[in-house]
Scaffold this motif. Structure first.
Motif, PDB file in Angstrom:
ATOM      1  N   PHE B   3       0.859  -1.165   0.000  1.00 26.28           N
ATOM      2  CA  PHE B   3       0.000   0.000   0.000  1.00 26.28           C
ATOM      3  C   PHE B   3       0.897   1.216   0.000  1.00 26.28           C
ATOM      4  N   LEU B   4       0.751   2.045  -1.001  1.00 23.77           N
ATOM      5  CA  LEU B   4       1.658   3.176  -1.165  1.00 23.77           C
ATOM      6  C   LEU B   4       3.102   2.691  -1.161  1.00 23.77           C
ATOM      7  N   SER B   5       3.289   1.532  -1.721  1.00 25.35           N
ATOM      8  CA  SER B   5       4.601   0.894  -1.869  1.00 25.35           C
ATOM      9  C   SER B   5       5.314   0.665  -0.535  1.00 25.35           C
ATOM     10  N   ILE B   6       4.568   0.738   0.569  1.00 28.59           N
ATOM     11  CA  ILE B   6       5.167   0.331   1.849  1.00 28.59           C
ATOM     12  C   ILE B   6       4.729  -1.113   2.086  1.00 28.59           C
ATOM     13  N   PRO B   7       5.629  -1.970   2.439  1.00 25.24           N
ATOM     14  CA  PRO B   7       5.168  -3.321   2.810  1.00 25.24           C
ATOM     15  C   PRO B   7       4.347  -3.221   4.085  1.00 25.24           C
ATOM     16  N   ILE B   8       3.055  -3.349   3.918  1.00 27.73           N
ATOM     17  CA  ILE B   8       2.157  -2.945   4.990  1.00 27.73           C
ATOM     18  C   ILE B   8       2.314  -3.823   6.233  1.00 27.73           C
ATOM     19  N   LEU B   9       2.539  -5.102   6.031  1.00 27.01           N
ATOM     20  CA  LEU B   9       2.636  -5.963   7.204  1.00 27.01           C
ATOM     21  C   LEU B   9       3.890  -5.649   8.002  1.00 27.01           C
ATOM     22  N   THR B  10       4.968  -5.457   7.298  1.00 24.85           N
ATOM     23  CA  THR B  10       6.190  -5.066   7.997  1.00 24.85           C
ATOM     24  C   THR B  10       5.964  -3.771   8.750  1.00 24.85           C
ATOM     25  N   PHE B  11       5.289  -2.863   8.078  1.00 28.21           N
ATOM     26  CA  PHE B  11       4.991  -1.602   8.741  1.00 28.21           C
ATOM     27  C   PHE B  11       4.189  -1.841  10.014  1.00 28.21           C
ATOM     28  N   LEU B  12       3.164  -2.679   9.898  1.00 30.23           N
ATOM     29  CA  LEU B  12       2.308  -2.927  11.061  1.00 30.23           C
ATOM     30  C   LEU B  12       3.096  -3.542  12.202  1.00 30.23           C
ATOM     31  N   ILE B  13       4.029  -4.394  11.871  1.00 27.72           N
ATOM     32  CA  ILE B  13       4.778  -5.054  12.935  1.00 27.72           C
ATOM     33  C   ILE B  13       5.757  -4.079  13.577  1.00 27.72           C
ATOM     34  N   LEU B  54      -5.577  -3.133   5.282  1.00 31.79           N
ATOM     35  CA  LEU B  54      -5.625  -4.554   4.951  1.00 31.79           C
ATOM     36  C   LEU B  54      -7.008  -4.933   4.468  1.00 31.79           C
ATOM     37  N   LEU B  55      -7.990  -4.335   5.141  1.00 32.64           N
ATOM     38  CA  LEU B  55      -9.370  -4.612   4.755  1.00 32.64           C
ATOM     39  C   LEU B  55      -9.637  -4.124   3.345  1.00 32.64           C
ATOM     40  N   ILE B  56      -9.123  -2.930   3.080  1.00 28.92           N
ATOM     41  CA  ILE B  56      -9.393  -2.351   1.769  1.00 28.92           C
ATOM     42  C   ILE B  56      -8.652  -3.130   0.689  1.00 28.92           C
ATOM     43  N   GLY B  57      -7.392  -3.392   0.960  1.00 25.74           N
ATOM     44  CA  GLY B  57      -6.591  -4.023  -0.073  1.00 25.74           C
ATOM     45  C   GLY B  57      -6.765  -5.520  -0.145  1.00 25.74           C
ATOM     46  N   SER B  89      -6.173 -14.562   9.657  1.00 28.50           N
ATOM     47  CA  SER B  89      -5.256 -13.683  10.380  1.00 28.50           C
ATOM     48  C   SER B  89      -5.674 -12.228  10.246  1.00 28.50           C
ATOM     49  N   LEU B  90      -6.297 -11.924   9.135  1.00 28.08           N
ATOM     50  CA  LEU B  90      -6.723 -10.536   8.932  1.00 28.08           C
ATOM     51  C   LEU B  90      -7.621 -10.064  10.068  1.00 28.08           C
ATOM     52  N   VAL B  91      -8.639 -10.845  10.356  1.00 28.43           N
ATOM     53  CA  VAL B  91      -9.569 -10.385  11.387  1.00 28.43           C
ATOM     54  C   VAL B  91      -8.875 -10.308  12.747  1.00 28.43           C
ATOM     55  N   LEU B  92      -7.974 -11.236  12.968  1.00 25.09           N
ATOM     56  CA  LEU B  92      -7.291 -11.213  14.267  1.00 25.09           C
ATOM     57  C   LEU B  92      -6.373 -10.009  14.373  1.00 25.09           C
ATOM     58  N   ILE B  93      -5.717  -9.671  13.288  1.00 26.81           N
ATOM     59  CA  ILE B  93      -4.835  -8.504  13.323  1.00 26.81           C
ATOM     60  C   ILE B  93      -5.658  -7.253  13.589  1.00 26.81           C
ATOM     61  N   ILE B  94      -6.776  -7.150  12.918  1.00 25.47           N
ATOM     62  CA  ILE B  94      -7.567  -5.940  13.113  1.00 25.47           C
ATOM     63  C   ILE B  94      -8.107  -5.880  14.531  1.00 25.47           C
ATOM     64  N   ALA B 474     -20.368  -9.552   8.320  1.00 25.23           N
ATOM     65  CA  ALA B 474     -19.266  -8.672   7.972  1.00 25.23           C
ATOM     66  C   ALA B 474     -17.954  -9.381   8.222  1.00 25.23           C
ATOM     67  N   LEU B 475     -17.913 -10.122   9.309  1.00 23.87           N
ATOM     68  CA  LEU B 475     -16.693 -10.873   9.617  1.00 23.87           C
ATOM     69  C   LEU B 475     -16.655 -12.193   8.879  1.00 23.87           C
ATOM     70  N   LEU B 476     -17.796 -12.852   8.922  1.00 16.63           N
ATOM     71  CA  LEU B 476     -17.828 -14.191   8.345  1.00 16.63           C
ATOM     72  C   LEU B 476     -17.438 -14.178   6.879  1.00 16.63           C
ATOM     73  N   SER B 477     -17.843 -13.113   6.194  1.00 21.55           N
ATOM     74  CA  SER B 477     -17.575 -13.091   4.764  1.00 21.55           C
ATOM     75  C   SER B 477     -16.085 -13.072   4.477  1.00 21.55           C
ATOM     76  N   MET B 478     -15.308 -12.575   5.441  1.00 18.07           N
ATOM     77  CA  MET B 478     -13.861 -12.587   5.220  1.00 18.07           C
ATOM     78  C   MET B 478     -13.281 -13.977   5.415  1.00 18.07           C
ATOM     79  N   LEU B 479     -14.039 -14.812   6.075  1.00 15.88           N
ATOM     80  CA  LEU B 479     -13.473 -16.093   6.474  1.00 15.88           C
ATOM     81  C   LEU B 479     -13.792 -17.226   5.510  1.00 15.88           C
ATOM     82  N   HIS B 480     -14.896 -17.068   4.789  1.00 14.64           N
ATOM     83  CA  HIS B 480     -15.424 -18.230   4.058  1.00 14.64           C
ATOM     84  C   HIS B 480     -14.367 -18.970   3.277  1.00 14.64           C
TER      85      HIS B 480
END
Lengths: 169, 503, 481, 100, 643
Positions: B3-13, B54-57, B89-94, B474-480
């Protein structure tokens, strides 16, 4: 003949070694050790290591033991109380076991003549002092130097340790 | 994907970790507490907003790891720095990023000494926790998994209650002991699974049944301690009780999830045969845990202990749901993880609100606070109801799905698990009766209603509790997709078996 | 018998150090007391000089003196560790010696001589050179341990170390004599050929293996040959303890590895069992007894016994994984142990060393940075990521599992969990209790540099060990391609 | 000719005697002597092997062993003197401040 | 969006506004909720008229849960059953809203209260309009929650929260069964939608389930029966049937308006509504049907016997409610769903009336609830008295009041449903007599005779003042309801409510030829009712010592009735105490003792063994050397003997 002298020297070595352990007075122990050293030197002669026999007598009997006796005299320790440690009985039992183990191991080994063939062809005769010097200053030069360093350290170290708590200068 | 060429997960960590390190100079400064708090809040909120990208992308339509990053980390033994997330993992991170600002808000009043260090610990902890969820290299995962213990150890041990030292050491050693077996399993997997630590690559392997069993048990130890499952749960009440509020919240909301996450991420896809083999065993422990935790909660006099034991019960649902191997069970379990995180976190926050005023967690010291703290009482009631699984609030959906899944897998298991719901009502109502209802007797302490920091920490959770209750999709749809894939991995012969109903 | 100058050139680092050691002995008598710190700087300089010289020899797999001395990347790696350990030790020594009133110039000479001894050990190509190296090192340590001459504990430690050291040296020599008798050679590579095909001499070789193993086990302080460790570590001046517990142990590991893997690898099935027993016992004793210690040096001594147990697990299987594991382990171990001792030696309590665990209580309140540094070392020693100690343990378990000893790894894991407790206890005391005793943390600027170096490396090795991993990989390449 | 095993046996016996001496005697000085006995046992071994294998190297080794023995005795006596100054005793069981 | 959405939405909006902003209303909560409620009522009337002849309306609001093959949507379904129930619910709810404005005046939780009853109304409406089991369950629990929160309204009083907890937990136990039923439905049918379930029902009618396969059980049960019974457990809890009934009388600790609304007219009838809604499932299982019928019958008679001796005015009405609910359940059990619903409706009106009347009495007595401390109130409270009398007559099944029509329909349907039906009929008739008796016992004691209260005896409220008629906001609902109590039965009968309902449920068909004609059945029940009233008059109409004597004569029976058949005590002994005891025991002994003991024991063991190993380190140099030697020769012997 050889066997006879082996038996003599061997027996004497063991006996003197035992005496070292048994004598109550450290001075007597030291004297027994002297006897042991001398007999070991004798054994070396049987084994055609005349140079080593000389070194043995010179270094051990002449230097080490003298130093040792000097210290014994210096400290002037009287034998007092128990000679042996409390754990002595355990040690004896363990020693019997250990002796049996070692004896078993040796009995299982067939030394001579199945010993591996001589690795270096054209070996010069043993006991040649010149030969020893030759090897010592070429092949064993490095260990020799290290040994000298060991002696240096021992020298300095002994001084440092024995000097007592003195302000240096 | 970046996202904006930043590795977002690394950024988050690393954003919170670096942020924490930048707070270091404040340690020496006098009167910097408020500044530090605001900076910490700022960091966590930025982190939360960043995590929303993460949700958006993210693409909920694929089970592939997204936002993947992969660099060689340690050249010996092929250890990589691999990150990636799927829906689970997405939902857990959020959830993690969401809870952290609240943890800081709740510490606003409660933490009085060494504030800067506390904030640093919290921030580093956040980074490590996100790392756990995002790591796709087993060693990297393990590093985060363990590294997380250190700040938590300090948070409990330094800022905790009177018996904190016993609690924190127990917590640390217990989890460490479990985790070490995980390490062994990881190494064994490396050799059995084609000399890689890449989690995705390790999933696709076929391991011998005996190896699967042993590795599963090793993983089980690590995760069961973390969850905690029934006989390994005794560290939890101690740790919860002694931890400061923020610590309890993080512990309950995020750390407990990691055990369950471990089951989902590793045990199931890597050792499907063993997972199926040990299903009965896990069921038994989960069921005992559900009932046991509830019964224990009933006997508690200490609010935090009560909630801690209720966590044991709720997490029993989670493990149960994971091992039923059908969509409802697993999705329910994940949903329940989130729900438990939100609800129990909120309950701990509520206890914290009370504790900050009275410095007592004993039920007998309270009663009738509805009279003096009506707004807070309302919150507490709602969160308690959520905890006991009232429909319309979040926990119900998760519990229902888990029960449905369990019932489909084995009717008797579903029945026994459902007893837990009755018991949940017992202990939560017991808590409410003792605290909220009854006659208010004035004591030496004042009980003003919530201040704005408490509002800030509780209100978002309240909204989430209601929102997830009304719109679990809203959550479940991310998991299916991820869950379907997961179930397919467990039972590759008929990946759709679980979707076709039937007995 | 040909003799080439290459032999001399290859041993130049050792020669330099010996020379500088002698220079220090001479300088010591000449410079005034106030300028004594120059000796330390001189020592560091000479160590760095030798280090550069050694580095220059890197990558040349040279058997010198007809195979009696081997210069290869493997030994060079160990030499580097020894240099670094020596440098850090000197960094720590300067204020420490002043405070402990050890005004002996020979100290620095002994550091250099013992370094030479260790270098000889790790490069030795035959058993007698090896033995001489061990003796050189040990004699220096016997003296250094007893340097606090007014202290009963120091001299007693020195005596104990000396007597047991001599005892183990005799056992070791006896072992060498059997090996020699069985094979007719004392070079490490020469023995290997006979071990592979011992014929009826096998009992003797076995006896030789066991006896030499005892010698090595003594030096790495593996149980049950560890008994000297706690006493000596406690009694010795803390700088010496730090140096001993790292450099001498690491050198011993290096040579242990070389002898057993090169000479005895053919007989692996026999000695594997012994190593397993040694490592289990070491982990058991080290980790359990450390739980009950009140003296932090003693505790660290037991911890080092435990670590010897972990590291020796990596000796089981002569392969790349094990070699890497061991090398990485000792590398990390050096930094974290030395750093922990560094913290201890900088704690002062009313004119004495603050070496009681209770002296650490509440350290965080008084000296947060010292406490944090100690925390890093403790967690690293406990093997918790993201510190180097974790990766070290990881690679050991990695090697053990690769060697097929998964059950041993489980045992190791159990002890690691138990062992974590006493490290945690230190952290707990530092952070979670209020200070009681009036301990001050007295760090000189050189000491600070030493701490920064050790702590920094401990963290760095856990977070981004790549450059060092590459270095180790290149070092082991010759040994096991 | 005397079998090699006799020599090995002799040296082993000597070694064991030295070992026992180290383990049982209270007097530090005697213990030091016993260590010398052990080292002599090693020497006997080496010399015997040297003879039977016709290799001179073993004698060199003995030479080094003697050197080391001398060095050890020097240091050891230094330490013992230092210790005696502090404690006024040469009994090993008096040196037990460091324990547990 | 059609207007149907507004029916539940308006109360919800009312709840949200008052619920969120209640601190700002300061006693004006009614100005938001009451108009919204009235609007909702109007709309439900419109809905009723729309569906009168039209097809069922179906509106999907949003997808709620999608997981695997499970798809649950929140939707609204309005068919005939729903429509008619809606009318009753919104009517009563609206009236209770109005009534509350008077009754709860000066209460500190006034606005809160309005928020909750609005929430309740919303939940109840949604319950009625749900089109699948899970949605039903959601609002089923939601109304339970509202009941809880309303019972606990006066939270400072211990009985309030005890009763609330009891209500919630008993409902939970029922819901446990209900939930399992839902799960089983899903497992069997793969759907939770009513219509789809009914569609698939014939295919599964002979399915069996091995419930205990996990424990190697082999018994096979009919799935449909199991489902029906499990769902019925939910109804038992919600509708206060034996044995999950004790919460209902205790729930009277709550304010009276909610007793009228929730614990008489609406929520407690949800169980009956559910059974009727799922009638195809029940029809498919005769075992389930007879269980349902027996439960209802027993509840009816047991509750009636308890009501005979109670002294608390609200408890009497509550037991009567329970008894009437038993009637309805019994009706369902014999297949007379229409009769059940009919009775549900009429009962809703007249029981709400009775409760509100009782509330009016209590209000005027400043909180006194013991009927023997009242008396002669007919003089002071004419409207209340007359409306209560109407309600009582309706309850006693005296023509032409509403109860007569519906109750007699149940009785005749029961009678016609076969041999066991006669037993049910007899129980029903006996119950009817008891009902008439205790109802009029109440009337006579409260409204006639001498005044048994004095100024000083008023515990609650302000300085005791003389009983007075309630204000118009309270009497208006009474009047309105009494009109309904009079007319509803007739209207239902006249406009063929059964026929109307039969569009969504089957009508029972008589088995065989009835021995007694419908008219004679009716007259028997009326006569029985009159006998009951006369008896009440005989015993309580004038000062008499007969009741006391009888109580002493049949001491055992009397105490059984007075103590509610000892249900509370038995439950306390069997469930409550052991659970608490068990949990403490397990916590102290097992959790802390054994499990934690093992954990700490491991640590302890390490410490102890460390201390033991540590002793090897004696400080004696030669011990060290010995250990080394032993180690050495140990290793040698290992080679010798092990390898």
């Amino acid at each position: 003949m050889e066997i006879l002298s082996f038996v003599y020297f061997g027996g004497a070595i063991l006996l003197s070694a035992l005496m070292v352990v048994i004598f109550k007075n450290p001075l007597y122990s030291a004297m027994s050790l002297l006897s042991m050293f001398a007999h070991v030197a004798g054994l070396y002669i049987i084994l055609e290591a005349e140079f080593l026999a000389g070194v043995q007598l010179l270094v051990y009997a002449g230097a080490i033991l003298v130093l040792y006796i000097f210290v014994v005299m210096l400290l002037n320790v009287q034998a007092q109380g128990r000679v042996l440690q409390k754990q002595a009985p355990v040690v004896f039992v363990a020693a019997v076991v250990a002796a049996l183990e070692v004896a078993f191991l040796i009995s299982r080994t067939h030394f001579y003549p199945e010993i591996p063939p001589v690795p270096h062809p054209g070996v010069p005769p043993l006991g040649n002092t010149e030969m020893i010097g030759m090897v010592l200053y070429t092949k064993y030069l490095f260990p020799f130097e290290i040994a000298s360093l060991v002696l240096l350290v021992a020298l300095v170290g002994a001084i440092v340790m024995a000097k007592g708590k003195l302000k240096f200068r | 994907m970046t996202f904006l060429s930043i590795p977002i997960l690394t950024f988050l960590i690393f954003f919170p970790i670096v942020g924490g390190i930048f707070l270091l100079p404040f340690m020496k400064m006098k009167d910097s507490d408020t500044t530090v708090k605001w900076v910490a809040v700022g960091i966590t909120i930025v982190e939360f907003i960043a995590s929303l990208t993460l949700l958006i992308g993210g693409n909920p339509g694929t089970y592939q790891m997204q936002f993947a990053e992969d660099h060689l980390w340690i050249p010996f033994a092929n250890i990589h720095y691999t990150l990636g997330i799927d829906g689970i993992s997405l939902v857990l991170i959020i959830m993690t990023t969401l809870l952290m600002p609240m943890c800081i808000f709740t510490s606003w009043v409660g933490i009085k000494k060494r504030v800067t260090e506390f904030m640093i610990a919290i921030l580093i902890l956040e980074g490590a926790m996100i790392g756990v969820f995002a790591a796709m290299d087993f060693i990297l995962f393990y590093v985060f998994w363990e590294a997380m213990l250190i700040p938590m150890f300090l948070i409990i041990g330094v800022w905790g209650g009177p018996n904190r030292i016993y609690a924190t050491i127990k917590f640390f050693l217990y989890t460490l002991a479990g985790s070490l077996f995980l390490l062994l399993a990881i190494i064994s997997l490396y050799f059995k699974g084609g000399h890689t630590f890449n989690i995705v690559a390790l999933m696709g392997q076929h391991y011998s049944p005996v190896f699967q069993d042993f590795a599963f048990l090793a993983l089980f130890l690590a995760f069961a301690v973390k969850v905690p499952m029934f006989p390994f749960h005794t560290w939890l009440p101690d740790a919860h009780v002694e931890a400061p509020t923020a610590g309890s919240v993080i512990l309950a909301s995020v750390m407990l999830k990691m055990g369950a996450y471990g089951f989902i991420r590793f045990s199931l896809p890597m050792f499907p045969k063993a997972s199926i083999f040990f299903t009965g065993f896990i069921f038994a422990l989960s069921l005992v845990g559900i009932i046991w935790g509830a019964l224990m909660a009933l006997a508690q006099e200490d609010m935090k202990k009560l909630i801690a034991y209720s966590s044991v019960s709720h997490m029993g649902f989670v493990t149960l749901g994971i091992f039923v191997f059908n969509a409802q069970g697993v999705e329910g379990a994940i949903l329940q993880m989130i729900n438990h995180g939100v609800t129990t976190g909120a309950l701990f926050l509520c206890v914290g609100v009370l504790y900050d005023r009275t410095h007592s967690r004993l039920l007998s010291d309270y009663g009738g606070i509805a009279k003096v703290m009506p707004v807070f009482s309302t919150m507490l009631v709602i969160f308690s109801l959520s905890s006991l699984g009232l429909p319309g609030l979040n926990s119900f959906v998760g519990e229902f799905l888990v029960l449905l899944g369990a019932f489909r897998a084995n009717a008797a298991v579903g029945v026994i698990a459902a007893i837990g719901i009755i018991l949940a009502a017992l202990y939560m109502l017991y808590l409410l009766s003792k605290v909220v209802w009854g006659k208010y007797e004035p004591r030496s302490w004042a009980l003003p209603d919530m201040n704005r920091y408490e509002w800030a920490s509780l209100l978002p959770l309240l909204l989430i509790v209601v929102w997830l209750g009304v719109q679990p999709n809203a959550l479940l749809s991310m998991l299916h997709v991820s869950v379907t894939h997961l179930i397919g991995q467990v039972n590759p012969a008929s990946p759709l078996a679980s979707l076709t109903g039937g007995f | 018998m040909s003799f080439s100058l290459v032999n001399i050139l290859g041993t130049m680092p050792e020669i330099y150090l010996t020379f500088f050691g002698c220079v220090i002995l001479i300088l010591d008598t000449m410079i005034p007391n106030e300028k004594r710190s120059w000796l330390a700087y001189f020592t560091i300089a000479s160590l760095i000089f030798a280090m550069i010289a050694s580095y220059g020899l890197n990558g040349k797999g040279l058997p010198l003196y007809q195979g009696l001395y081997i210069i290869d990347p493997f030994s060079n790696f160990f030499k580097m560790i020894i240099y670094i350990a020596a440098i850090i030790t000197v960094l720590f020594s300067l204020p420490y010696l002043d405070r402990e009133d050890i005004h002996i110039g020979e100290y620095y000479a002994f550091i250099l001589f013992s370094t030479v001894g260790m270098m000889v050990m790790v490069s030795a190509g035959d058993l007698i050179t090896l033995f001489l190296g061990i003796e050189l090192m040990s004699l220096c340590f016997y003296v250094m341990v007893g340097l606090k001459k007014g202290s009963h504990r120091s001299v007693e430690a020195s005596f104990k170390y000396f007597l047991l050291g001599a005892f183990s040296a005799a056992i070791f020599l006896f072992g060498i004599s059997f090996l020699y008798g069985a094979t007719g050679t004392e070079t490490i590579s020469g023995i290997a050929a006979f071990v592979a095909n011992p014929g009826s001499l096998k009992p003797m070789i076995l006896l030789g293996i066991v006896l030499t193993l005892v010698g090595f086990a003594f030096k790495i302080s593996a149980a049950p040959f560890h008994m000297w460790t706690p006493d000596v570590y406690e009694g010795a001046p803390t700088v010496v303890t730090g140096f001993m517990s790292t450099a001498s142990k690491i050198a011993a590991f290096g040579v242990f590895l070389r002898v057993f893997w090169v000479s005895f690898s053919a007989d692996k099935v026999d000695w594997n069992l012994l190593i397993v027993i040694l490592s289990i016992l070491s982990m058991l004793v080290g980790n359990l007894v450390a739980l009950r210690q009140t003296n932090i040096k003693r505790m660290l001594a037991y911890s080092s016994i435990g670590h010897a147990g972990y590291a020796s697990m990596a000796l089981l299987q002569p392969n790349r994984e094990s070699l890497f594991a061991l090398m990485f382990y000792v590398f990390v171990y050096m930094f974290m142990t030395l750093g922990a001792f560094g913290i201890v030696l900088m704690l002062r309590k009313s004119g004495e060393e603050g070496e009681d665990i209770s002296d650490l209580v509440g350290l965080h309140k008084r000296h947060p940075i010292a406490a944090f540094t100690m925390l890093v070392f403790m967690f690293s020693l406990a093997g918790i990521p993201p510190f180097g100690g974790f990766l070290a343990k990881f690679y050991v378990f990695f090697a053990v599992i690769h060697a097929g000893y998964a059950w041993l790894a489980v045992v190791g894991i159990v002890f690691a969990a138990i062992g974590a407790f006493y490290y945690l206890r230190i952290v707990m005391l530092m952070y979670m209790k209020d200070p009681e005793s009036s301990v001050v943390f007295n760090a000189s600027s050189m000491g600070r540099i030493g701490l920064l170096l050790t702590a920094g490396m401990t963290v760095f090795l856990g977070v981004y060990p790549t450059p060092f991993v590459e270095y180790i990989k290149s070092s082991l390449a010759i040994f096991i391609p | 000719m005397v079998p090699l095993s006799w020599y090995v046996g002799l040296s082993s016996a000597l070694f064991l005697i030295g070992l026992i001496g180290v383990l049982v005697r209270r007097n530090t000085l005697v213990v030091l002597l016993c260590i010398e006995i052990m080292l002599n046992a090693v020497n006997v071994n080496f010399v015997a092997f040297s003879k039977y294998q016709h290799v001179i190297d073993a004698q060199i080794l003995v030479f080094f062993v003697i050197t080391v023995a001398a060095a050890e005795v020097a240091i050891g006596l230094g330490i013992i003197i230092s210790l005696f100054r502090l404690k006024g005793s040469v009994n090993i069981d008096d040196f037990n401040i460091l324990k547990l | 969006m059609s207007f149907y959405v507004l029916i539940p939405l308006l109360p919800l909006i009312g709840f949200l506004i008052t619920g969120i902003f209640w601190p700002y209303f300061k006693g004006k909560g009614h100005i938001v909720t009451v108009p919204l409620m009235i609007a909702s009522w109007v709309l439900s009337l419109k809905a009723f008229s729309e569906t009168m002849n039209g097809p069922a309306v179906h509106i999907k609001l949003f997808d709620w849960i999608d997981s695997g093959s499970l798809h649950v949507a929140i939707s609204l379904m309005v068919d005939h059953l729903t429509a008619i129930m809606l009318v009753m619910v919104t009517t009563v709810s609206t009236l209770v809203h109005i009534y509350t404005a008077g009754y709860m005046k000066d209460d500190s939780g006034y606005d809160r209260f309005f928020a909750y009853i609005s929430l309740f109304t919303f939940s109840m409406i949604m319950l009625l309009m749900s089109d699948n089991l899970l949605e039903l369950f959601v609002f089923w629990e939601a109304v339970g929650f509202c009941s809880y929160i309303l019972i606990v309204h006066w939270y400072e009083r211990k009985p309030s929260w005890v009763a609330a907890n009891k209500a919630f937990i008993m409902n939970r136990i029922g819901d446990f069964g209900f939930m399992l039923g839902i799960l089983l439905v899903y497992v069997v049918f793969g759907t939770l939608n009513y219509s789809e379930i009914f569609q698939k029902l014939p295919a599964h009618i002979h399915d069996t389930i091995n419930f205990w396969s996990a424990f190697n059980g082999t018994t096979q049960y009919s799935v449909i029966t199991v489902i029906a019974l499990l769902l019925f457990v939910g109804a038992v809890g919600k509708s206060a049937q034996l044995p999950l009934h004790p919460w209902l009388p205790d729930a009277m600790e709550g304010p009276t308006p909610i007793s009228a609304l929730i614990h008489a007219a609406t929520m407690v009838t949800a169980g009956i509504f559910m059974i009727v809604r799922l009638n195809p499932i029940y029809n498919a299982s005769s075992i389930a049907m007879s269980v349902v019928a027996w439960t209802g019958a027993l509840t009816a008679i047991v509750a009636a016997t308890i009501a005979l001796t109670q002294r608390d005015i609200k408890k009497i009405v509550a037991y009567s409610t329970m008894s009437q609910l038993g009637y309805m359940v019994m009706a369902c059990g014999v297949g007379a769903y229409g009769a059940g619903i009919f009775h549900l409706l009429t009962h809703g009106f007249f029981k709400a009336l009775l409760f509100l009347g009782a509330g009016s009495v209590i209000h005027s007595m400043s909180g006194e609830q013991d009927i023997f401390r009242m008396g002669g109130l007919s003089r002071a409270m004419k409207i209340t008295f007359s409306t209560m009398l109407i309600g009582s007559l309706a309850l006693s099944g005296i023509p032409p009041f509403a109860g007569f029509y519906s109750k007699d329909l149940i009785l005749s349907d029961a009678f016609q449903s076969g041999p066991t039906g006669h037993i049910f009929w007899m129980i029903g008739v006996l119950t009817a007599m008891l009902t008439a008796f205790y109802t009029f016992r109440l009337i006579f004691v409260v409204f006639f005779g001498k005044e048994n209260f004095s100024e000083g005896e008023h515990h609650h409220g302000h300085e005791g003042h003389a009983p007075h008629e309630s204000p118009l906001v309270m009497t208006f609902p009474l009047l309105f309801l009494s009109v309904m109590a009079i007319g509803a039965g007739w209207a239902g009968n006249h406009y063929d409510i059964i026929g109307f309902l039969s569009q969504s449920m089957p009508v029972p068909h008589a088995i065989g030829r009835p021995e007694l004609s419908e008219d004679s059945l009716k007259s028997i029940s009326v006569i029985v009712g009159l006998v009951g009233i006369l008896l009440a008059y005989a015993l309580y109409g004038k000062p008499s010592t007969v009741p006391q004597k009888m109580a002493q004569q049949f001491k055992w029976l009397y105490s059984l009735s007075l103590n509610k058949w000892f249900f509370d005590e038995i439950y306390d002994l069997i469930f409550v105490k052991p659970t608490i005891f068990l949990s403490f025991l397990l916590w102290k002994e097992v959790d802390k003792g054994v499990i934690d003991g093992i954990v700490n024991g491991v640590a302890e063991f390490c410490q102890t063994s460390a201390a033991a190993i540590r002793r090897v380190q004696t400080g004696q140099l030669q011990n060290y050397a010995l250990v080394m030697a032993i180690g050495l020769f140990g290793m040698v012997s290992l080679f010798l003997f092990v390898r």
